[in-house]
Design a protein around this motif. Sequence first.
Motif, PDB file in Angstrom:
ATOM      1  N   UNK A 227       0.955   3.116  -1.331  1.00 24.56           N
ATOM      2  CA  UNK A 227       0.943   3.298  -2.958  1.00 24.56           C
ATOM      3  C   UNK A 227       0.478   4.570  -3.384  1.00 24.56           C
ATOM      4  N   UNK A 228      -0.632   4.937  -2.874  1.00 21.75           N
ATOM      5  CA  UNK A 228      -1.384   6.487  -3.112  1.00 21.75           C
ATOM      6  C   UNK A 228      -2.021   6.836  -2.075  1.00 21.75           C
ATOM      7  N   UNK A 229      -2.661   7.940  -2.100  1.00 20.95           N
ATOM      8  CA  UNK A 229      -3.489   8.453  -0.973  1.00 20.95           C
ATOM      9  C   UNK A 229      -4.482   7.206  -0.370  1.00 20.95           C
ATOM     10  N   UNK A 230      -4.947   6.517  -1.293  1.00 24.05           N
ATOM     11  CA  UNK A 230      -6.132   5.617  -0.882  1.00 24.05           C
ATOM     12  C   UNK A 230      -6.153   4.194  -1.340  1.00 24.05           C
ATOM     13  N   UNK A 231      -4.806   3.604  -1.475  1.00 21.99           N
ATOM     14  CA  UNK A 231      -4.391   2.615  -1.898  1.00 21.99           C
ATOM     15  C   UNK A 231      -3.025   2.128  -1.211  1.00 21.99           C
ATOM     16  N   UNK A 232      -2.830   0.848  -1.158  1.00 22.62           N
ATOM     17  CA  UNK A 232      -1.739   0.330  -0.766  1.00 22.62           C
ATOM     18  C   UNK A 232      -0.963  -0.883  -1.639  1.00 22.62           C
ATOM     19  N   UNK A 233       0.293  -1.021  -1.554  1.00 18.27           N
ATOM     20  CA  UNK A 233       1.154  -2.089  -2.374  1.00 18.27           C
ATOM     21  C   UNK A 233       1.439  -3.168  -1.272  1.00 18.27           C
ATOM     22  N   UNK A 234       1.386  -4.359  -1.835  1.00 26.00           N
ATOM     23  CA  UNK A 234       1.357  -5.571  -0.779  1.00 26.00           C
ATOM     24  C   UNK A 234       2.589  -6.530  -1.201  1.00 26.00           C
ATOM     25  N   UNK A 235       3.336  -6.663  -0.112  1.00 26.55           N
ATOM     26  CA  UNK A 235       4.688  -7.644  -0.164  1.00 26.55           C
ATOM     27  C   UNK A 235       4.098  -9.064   0.181  1.00 26.55           C
TER      28      UNK A 235
END
Length: 257
Positions: free
Chosen positions: A225-233
């Motif tokens: 999602x960004x350099x240090x975070x994720x998006x979760x499905x």
Amino acid sequence: MIHILILEDEIPAQKKLVRYLKEMKQSTHLVDYLESVADGIEFLSKHPKLDLIISDIELRDGNAFQIFDEIKLPCPIIFTTAYHEFWMQAFEGNGIAYLLKPFSLDKFQQAWDKFLFLSQKPANQSAWLEQIQQLMDSKGKTKPNFKTRITVPNARGTYFLEISQVIFFLAENGVVFAVDRAEKKHLLKETTLKQIEAFLDPKQFFRINRSEVINKDFVQATERYSKNSVAIKLSGLSRLLICSQNQTPDFLKWMEE
């Protein structure tokens, strides 16, 4: 000089403790403010000089007792919490208060006076620490009591929702919802995610940000999602959920457990 560590993940509660400590007559030094179990373990493993710990029980990433399962108690502890459980009777009987939020200055003063009494009599403090260590040891042998279903109130009464069918819990606008596989939102009687987390198995549920707690069984994939975070499905959910930067490392580790 009294050296104090505060374990508390809510900033208003931190400020309240600082304000109350300034009301005490003794000279104090706040060594640090920590918000998570992981930070607490890392900090206390370095054996810092401490005279007192003031600790919430439900921290950002788990229960504060997890810290003391790994680290030998270095000093007396004043516990604070929003939950009325059996720990109140256990700790009040051993000389250090268990403060139920919201607590008054008078209640804090009583806890402080108990701490001063123990500090002046090392024999009393040693006995107290031994009793609390035994309490921690016995706690580790007790199987946690996590809920398998929750009660949902409605206009006609109540109905029951299996927790295993909840994709995630959502807090918004001062209320909390359980979202099921059909993306239906069930309005719960609990008003904060902390109340929800208290009865969830942390191996199964994880708080990815300030407003969402997800069920591991429904995690399908992640994407950057960004350099240090994720998006979760999540399975059954049409949109992605965003894991905060602070929580992303712990989330990825949790997914592998």
